[in-house]
Design an enzyme around this catalytic site. Structure first.
Site, mmCIF file in Angstrom:
data_model
loop_
_atom_site.group_PDB
_atom_site.id
_atom_site.type_symbol
_atom_site.label_atom_id
_atom_site.label_comp_id
_atom_site.label_asym_id
_atom_site.label_seq_id
_atom_site.Cartn_x
_atom_site.Cartn_y
_atom_site.Cartn_z
ATOM 1 C CG HIS A 1 -3.570 6.012 -10.389
ATOM 2 N ND1 HIS A 1 -3.161 5.789 -11.683
ATOM 3 C CD2 HIS A 1 -3.000 5.040 -9.643
ATOM 4 C CE1 HIS A 1 -2.364 4.741 -11.721
ATOM 5 N NE2 HIS A 1 -2.253 4.264 -10.502
ATOM 6 C CB SER B 1 0.114 2.215 -15.407
ATOM 7 O OG SER B 1 -0.447 2.957 -14.347
#
Ligand code: PAF
Length: 285
Positions: free
Chosen positions: A38, A187
């Site tokens: 990210h 994640s």
């Protein structure tokens, strides 16, 4: 300093102010639990925008009933600090009620591109993604939006949606960010046990094998699929969802590969309850 905004009205107000000052808006949509992947999107956004907006929203529409929506990892304070140090200016973190105050009756579905691979294994997933991304694009109205190539099919779906609906945003694809041993950042990696984590490197190793086969002149998609399947099946904890070779970005199944074709070698493999994806995009020489 980063500004955290939870309502659609307020983010519109802030973005309106920036627009009136002719600022270029770069947008990084996320579901939070940020990692280096990210942050690389934020870095890319900073290079071509004056204001970087990130959204953190775990979108219930894109999770199936048996999927991990409720246990999806969340840590807002950690995300806020990471976003701030990466240089995010505005963090849009709405609640589910803010985004969907009533049952949503209007959805966006992208045919064909969204149908194979993850679309087949996760019915409704891409409709949920396209709907929330279209909604976020309407709220933020970014000049640029940044998406990781790890979700290559998602990227193809969004690019097609933007083309078909003439949404005035430039989609910027960003390369996959990997751990030192090759595992693609996700994640969901936090779900893996130590042994699953070790065996999960087979995704990267098999993509490297695919790269080698393509470089050595292998043009039969079936041969590549078969070799990769064998490699993955050699890991006792790995359960294959799919191993596919498709044309990219059309996502049409590939048989014989020809010079100039852009192909996607895509994997989805489960380790326990954790489903990992990874891919390689290559142009045939
Ligand atoms: O890739 C993701 O994290 C999500 O699918 C996205 C694009 C933020 C939409 O919820």
């Amino acid at each position: 300093m980063i500004q955290v905004v939870a309502t659609i009205a307020e983010i519109r107000e802030r973005i309106g102010q920036a627009r009136r000052m002719d600022k270029r808006i770069g947008f990084v949509p996320t579901m939070g639990y940020l990692h280096a992947g990210h942050l690389s999107l934020v870095e890319a956004a900073r290079r071509c925008s004056d204001i970087v907006v990130m959204s953190i929203f775990v979108n219930p529409l894109q999770f199936g009933p048996q999927e991990d929506f409720s246990r999806y990892p969340r840590d807002f304070e950690r995300d806020r600090a990471l976003a701030e140090s990466a240089g995010v200016d505005l963090l849009f973190a709405p609640t589910v009620e803010e985004m969907y105050p009533q049952k949503i009756l209007t959805t966006v579905s992208v045919a064909q591109v969204a149908e194979p691979l993850c679309g087949r294994s996760r019915p409704g997933h891409f409709e949920g993604v396209a709907t929330v991304v279209a909604k976020l694009f309407h709220i933020i109205q970014p000049d640029f939006a940044f998406f990781g190539q790890k979700d290559a099919q998602q990227l193809a779906v969004i690019q097609r949606m933007v083309q078909d609906l003439s949404i005035p945003v430039t989609i910027v694809p960003c390369p996959i960010v990997r751990e030192a041993d090759g595992l693609a950042m996700s994640s969901r990696n936090v779900y893996l046990s130590a042994e699953e984590r070790k065996q999960a490197t087979v995704l990267y190793r098999s993509l490297e094998r695919a790269k080698h086969l393509l470089a050595a002149g292998e043009r039969r998609a079936a041969v590549i699929r078969k070799e990769l399947k064998q490699m993955i099946e050699a890991e006792p904890l790995a359960v294959i969802d799919y191993v596919e070779v498709v044309h990219y970005p059309s996502m049409r199944e590939a048989t014989e590969l020809n010079k100039g074709d852009q192909v996607l070698v895509a994997l989805a493999v489960k380790f326990g309850r954790t489903r990992l994806i990874d891919n390689l995009i290559s142009t045939i020489q």
